[in-house]
Design an enzyme around this catalytic site. Structure first.
Site, PDB file in Angstrom:
ATOM      1  N   TYR D  90       0.805  -1.213   0.000  1.00 58.68           N
ATOM      2  CA  TYR D  90       0.000   0.000   0.000  1.00 58.68           C
ATOM      3  C   TYR D  90       0.847   1.276   0.000  1.00 58.68           C
ATOM      4  O   TYR D  90       1.729   1.453   0.849  1.00 58.68           O
ATOM      5  CB  TYR D  90      -0.895  -0.001   1.240  1.00 58.68           C
ATOM      6  N   SER D 185       1.690  -7.728   1.915  1.00 56.44           N
ATOM      7  CA  SER D 185       0.661  -6.830   2.418  1.00 56.44           C
ATOM      8  C   SER D 185      -0.411  -6.598   1.340  1.00 56.44           C
ATOM      9  O   SER D 185      -1.060  -7.558   0.922  1.00 56.44           O
ATOM     10  CB  SER D 185       1.300  -5.518   2.898  1.00 56.44           C
ATOM     11  N   GLN D 186      -0.606  -5.387   0.847  1.00 60.23           N
ATOM     12  CA  GLN D 186      -1.560  -5.191  -0.248  1.00 60.23           C
ATOM     13  C   GLN D 186      -1.202  -6.098  -1.410  1.00 60.23           C
ATOM     14  O   GLN D 186      -2.077  -6.663  -2.076  1.00 60.23           O
ATOM     15  CB  GLN D 186      -1.566  -3.729  -0.691  1.00 60.23           C
ATOM     16  N   ASP D 271       1.682  -8.621  14.226  1.00 56.66           N
ATOM     17  CA  ASP D 271       1.354  -7.707  13.138  1.00 56.66           C
ATOM     18  C   ASP D 271       0.161  -6.840  13.539  1.00 56.66           C
ATOM     19  O   ASP D 271      -0.960  -7.315  13.686  1.00 56.66           O
ATOM     20  CB  ASP D 271       1.017  -8.522  11.891  1.00 56.66           C
ATOM     21  N   HIS D 300       4.435  -6.092  11.199  1.00 62.42           N
ATOM     22  CA  HIS D 300       4.045  -6.240   9.796  1.00 62.42           C
ATOM     23  C   HIS D 300       5.229  -6.462   8.837  1.00 62.42           C
ATOM     24  O   HIS D 300       5.017  -6.848   7.691  1.00 62.42           O
ATOM     25  CB  HIS D 300       3.247  -4.999   9.373  1.00 62.42           C
TER      26      HIS D 300
END
Lengths: 320, 320, 320, 320, 320, 320
Positions: D90, D185-186, D271, D300
């Protein structure tokens, strides 16, 4: 972000909250003494550019007959008018009249009570002193006089709130059967208290109320103002029992048990200042279930302007 | 706490702020195109419990003729009325009508313009989309389309502000010689812009205005929203010149140079979001010195309700 | 980390600090009234496991003759003893006797004065109430009664400090020519005040003193407690002049101008709570330059135990 | 530090996650429309000092046929090559080619897809615009167009991801039976989506994937980007149902139910951005259990370079 | 955000930085002893999926002949190859080979030196112990052995860096006339040191270098790792002179005075960890002005991947 | 604020805590080796203004016979005296003698042991080096040598604590049947260890003890120093098992199982550094239940001076 129980548990959360045996006697005596103390009310035109509603600068007698300031706003109409008495959040004061126009613009007489000794922390402040000293206290009002219910600051402030209702009932244009109390946070806690302790209150609208279920609140949030109590007890390590006894006289849960007027309570599920379980503890303690407006994704700002709207519409239904 | 120059230096702070040669041409063309784009205004009674003033839910054509929402509040009177057009701070929208009662309650027609594409960050939000895409942008509106003045978000928003003034001038009860613009923060920056770009503005009241002296602001504050620009340039390390060129088309300092109407500017000396030097840079650039209200101990909240009062009183003097 | 002027500028920093014309008269009257108010001192053996020095639980009359608590610790010796009167930092109280053993263990009679109304913010607290109410105040003691020098909290606390010196002078084992005052932070500010206002003080040791050069302090630090004043003025936007006039009666710079006893002042160059320029402003105002102990890399903790050592050694030289 | 359920509960965490009835139809239509929109791909040698692998600067048609940028890195070899399509976290973009060398250096063709409209928040950014406006949105991409699945930003970005797989399948040196998707992640969320929606994906490696189990994620973390949704709903208090309906079209849990290719998922137990329960909700929803790499003490950042290693080794086993 | 002097002052900032008289002698002796200590280098194929370049797991003798680990990556080519020796930022280690591909992929032999005793704070860590005890130290490496230049940690680490250059010069495929040193932050400080102390270094590329102008750095930033020194001195209040004397042996400003090879230095104007004035103090101390790459809006991340690109291009020009 | 289990669960919290089979053998061997290593103790009068008790500056042989510093304070009395051996909290050292007067002033001989390698993080520091190197470690002492029980830092420090008890037993005025150990935080953990490993300890008073139930502590708090271990494991992702094995040799829960002397443990329910469950895990593991002092509203400061009082009174009862 959810700092508390999930909603389905909140809906039925009814903790044991201790209540002193002389709760009713304590308040009956306190209010009677305040009424007996006398003190004249005064109301003069306010210095404000507002013209669409009338605005008066009020002084009325509160706890001990001591002067408490307020703004009175009302439609240019003869009455009888429904009336809303509003109490202010922690640290604030009555501010300036043009900051309080919504209720009068919607047709209500509206008394905005100042908060003694506060009124210098946010907004445009207040004008009412609290002429009482205190023992060693943590910064803020929460622990002033807290080691006895008789000397506790909130004994005085709750009494002011009851006396504010007394005051509007003296006004000829106010319909005495249609007086509501309202407020946000500390103001919401005071609205519960006035709704419990004054038998002429016809509706209660308490938003994200403070002053509820202290035993839990003091332990689960580290945000002010509840945390002032924990901070005090972290220094005065041997007085917790005494302090919680004092708090039990002003606990919104015990107040809620005594409210018979129709009530709307708003609560925010991400409220870190007045955690939702403390609010539901009060809501679920009422003899008649109140209307609960739940804001799922809000912190202590709760419904804000949206809740003003819902509250005004609900008052319209309840007060006619 | 003082995050900027001391007051005595601020009083005479007149930095060089670059201005593109085609500044006036750019805006003349932009506004002419918007006016030419047409689009009908619509105004319907708002759904609100407010009765003391009339409230309308307005849609008017802004940049590119695109629909922009607004609230219109006015006294129940025939006019001609002085009128205030208000713009909103960053991230907010027009909210709800009962949140904007002060001006109408004091006798003004009052248009509260919504902010395209914002209105979901605080308060009760807004209702106006921004139907334009953008290149890779940092979160927020500050860098959308920023690599060209033609595509920059604020080109559209400033044009909306100018067109909002156009809109109130179409209302028969509004006195066209007594139209003021006002706003706080981003709203203050837009007020400066509308005051500069619309020749029928009769007074400008800009509180703690944003959008001024970008070259300095982006370097001395790490607070949003100015910091969105620094964040963008920290990733796009080769476009600073181009970005600052774009910003020079909306800089409040250049706007201030063009304002001829009486102006009040408020500034807070502990403002970490719109540092006082950026505000004084604009104030000191005006051809006629504005009235500057200084709040010595406030952060970006500035004068808040106190400034509303001072501003209303000043508008009363200036607009008659 | 350096939050203030560089050391070479601090060494000669002598700002103009306003002083009210009736400063001396104000304090002479205040102290005379306190002495006239009477009130008996009481001293009983303290409940403590400490045996190596004697410890007494003291109550002496302070401002208005109101009772102030203290601990008195002294060597098991006949005297005459040199004596140190100590004042406590903001929010604290006299705590417990075993927390104050260093001076008595080094041969001094030692009075540790409690702080009225504070004593619930850190450590093991205090026992002295402040039986005076206040107007709307920001949380904490800094703004209680601040709109008049007569009602200001620090008028009472400074008077307590002077009366504490009076108290030790009544003790037969104390050598009245060898009485010193000391303290850290607020305690240091009170030591400067007692050194200025009591003519039998023979030495002053003030560590990272608070209460100095308010006009600057309130503007350059956002740390408590100075920031309580800024917070107050951020709400009460029209009373700054009045507030700073009140503060000028307790400003350590004006106190320093009046100190004739030998003085040691410690200062920390990275002190964000009592910025070094405010401390040097006081130090540099003394008629005879004090000994200044500089801690280059410390924040408000300053020299801590190291400074206790330096101070004890210096007292040994000064008091003999 | 553990911000979520304990590991033994996570292993079997299978919450109910609502899925719209037309989920498959929605995506089939969306992807079909994108494929039908046409748009030519372009690939030119990149301007980079890297020589050990070949690097191309790619533009391929994504959602609506709109141009999406990418880097293509591959060994200097004839093929057929296994291929990895990677999506970015992101706020980031494709960055610079020398930042993406590991896969090609290990023998894979590697397409690094840029992220439309992002690419200005960290690293060295991106180059792909998102040419679509939006209603009032909270800062960031999470709430752009969120009140309808048709207008939602992630509809476009997921489609880009599917079309990126389409693109590598057009390259002659790529072995069409050995195409994997991956991302952090994203990027991990997009890998799950591409693995679900594109039937020629042969392996999925999703690290600390975002975009999973929104109903829980939005409530239990106050970290961005999930919190953008809560922030939006805290202002737009009446649209939660509609918003969660939109999100249900892109929820990684529903995507996971549809993945049939071998899958590796990594998860970090500390996370705070993509809480482990949201990741396990997706992992446990797969018809065939994925290989789950658990990082017990990571936030994360997860496995970082260690996970790249494990992932490369696993891809080697799975793709041959 | 600008935490330091403005750029125009930085360009000419040349503070006095004390240098011990035996600086050159100290290092000559130290390095000679290390070289004399012997210890064999070892290099084995690394366990990695990377195939496009060769990767070796190296152990070479550093300070005191103690084993230091490194990765060696190089093109599959016979040489002579230009070579880059890289040092790592504070708290990190050599990590994993696939994290260091850019230089080898661009045609350079590349030695990534591990950092003794660090390598457990971020990333994928390191493998080299520091087999030396220390006196009471603040957490971290900055103050280990700091009260004497002989025992100071950085004496050992700088020597390792010099010996790393020695190591690559033993490799037959490395062109001994084209050896550069580079690194970010602590790695940049070590690059300056190796460039100063090793006469066969042909180019220095130091990014946002640490270890420069300690006297200022320790006072103006409260960020780690410089603040470890201030923290130490805040406890050990009497050893500042001794500590700064030790630091003067490793100060990058004194190193810079001795660098004769072409040098590129990158600096970030919003760098709160290695403030730009400390970097310019080194850059401006060089006998021949280095090429300075300025990142105006970056904090300590500086140019990141963009700077890798600029650095690779500059190395290409300088090393041929 | 409550960051852990509720009190009623804490009272019976008895988790499984793994213990290595050779725990007793490991410590028996370690202590025997330390005793065998010899090294002479030295005790000279301390340089201090304190006269009410005698103060000596002690060096005694600790782990490996290495010199460890301490202060010895005692009443001016012939003995036999009860004796308290005190250990210091993380990062601190023995400081200065006048900071440790309470025990001697209450009639105890008192040894304050310095902490090897620490003593530069707060207060007035310490004087004892730790002459052992380490592998790559996270900043702080927690992970130095942590990959083996033999090289772990706390093996050395616990041995020092046992040897400190040995030392006081050599003093003729100390009553060998009345030796207690005490400490706060790390000092409390060491007191538990010394109470377990030294058979002549007659009482243990451990306040908010650190070093207990690592498996839980490392997972539930993100505060230092426990978090140093998590930070280490977040980089060294493959060594958790080995690290927790090492920690099992110093775990206060296993120590508690072996304590037979009367014990007082204090615990703070809002302790975020040494969470109450980790303390109760130790307390509840003792063969004879200890006296537990609970501070309900305190963070890691726990009972502070109040607990010193309770502890002194309890020691008076236990030691006679």
């Amino acid at each position: 972000m959810i700092t508390d129980l999930p909603l389905e548990q909140l809906r039925t959360y009814r903790p044991e909250v201790a209540e002193p045996a002389d709760f009713d006697e304590f308040w009956a005596r306190t209010i009677a003494e305040a009424r007996a103390a006398g003190g004249a009310a005064e109301s003069v035109p306010a210095d404000t550019p507002v013209t669409a509603v009338r605005v008066e600068d009020v002084t009325f007698p509160g706890f001990g007959g001591e002067p408490v300031r307020a703004w009175y706003l009302a439609p240019h109409a003869d009455g009888p008018l429904p009336c809303v008495v509003e109490f202010i959040g922690y640290g604030g004061g009555r501010g300036l009249p043009h900051e309080h126009l919504a209720h009068a613009a919607a047709g209500y007489a509206h008394l905005v009570m100042d908060t003694r000794g506060q009124g210098s922390s946010w907004g445009t402040g207040g004008d009412t002193p609290d002429p009482h000293g205190a023992g060693p206290a943590f910064a803020g009002m929460m622990t002033r006089g807290i080691e006895s219910p008789d000397t506790y600051y909130y004994r005085r402030l709750v009494t002011d709130a009851v006396r504010a209702v007394d005051h509007v009932l003296t006004r000829p244009e106010v319909d005495p059967t249609r007086v509501a109390v309202t407020g946000i946070s500390q103001g919401g806690g005071l609205a519960l208290a006035a709704g419990a302790l004054h038998d002429q209150v016809a509706a209660v609208a308490a938003d994200v109320p403070f002053l509820c279920h202290f035993e839990r609140a003091v332990r689960i949030t580290d945000a002010r103002p509840y945390s002032e109590i924990a901070a005090y007890l972290s220094v005065r390590r041997n007085v917790a029992e005494q302090v919680f006894r004092t708090l039990s006289y002003v606990d919104g849960v015990s107040m809620a048990r005594r409210i018979t007027a129709p009530t709307m309570i708003s609560v925010a599920l991400m409220d870190a200042i007045c955690p939702p379980s403390t609010v539901f503890a009060a809501a679920n303690a009422m003899p008649t279930p109140p209307q609960v407006e739940v804001y799922h994704f809000n912190d202590h700002e709760g419904g804000a302007g949206e809740q003003v709207l819902r509250s005004l519409r609900w008052l319209g239904e309840v007060l006619g």
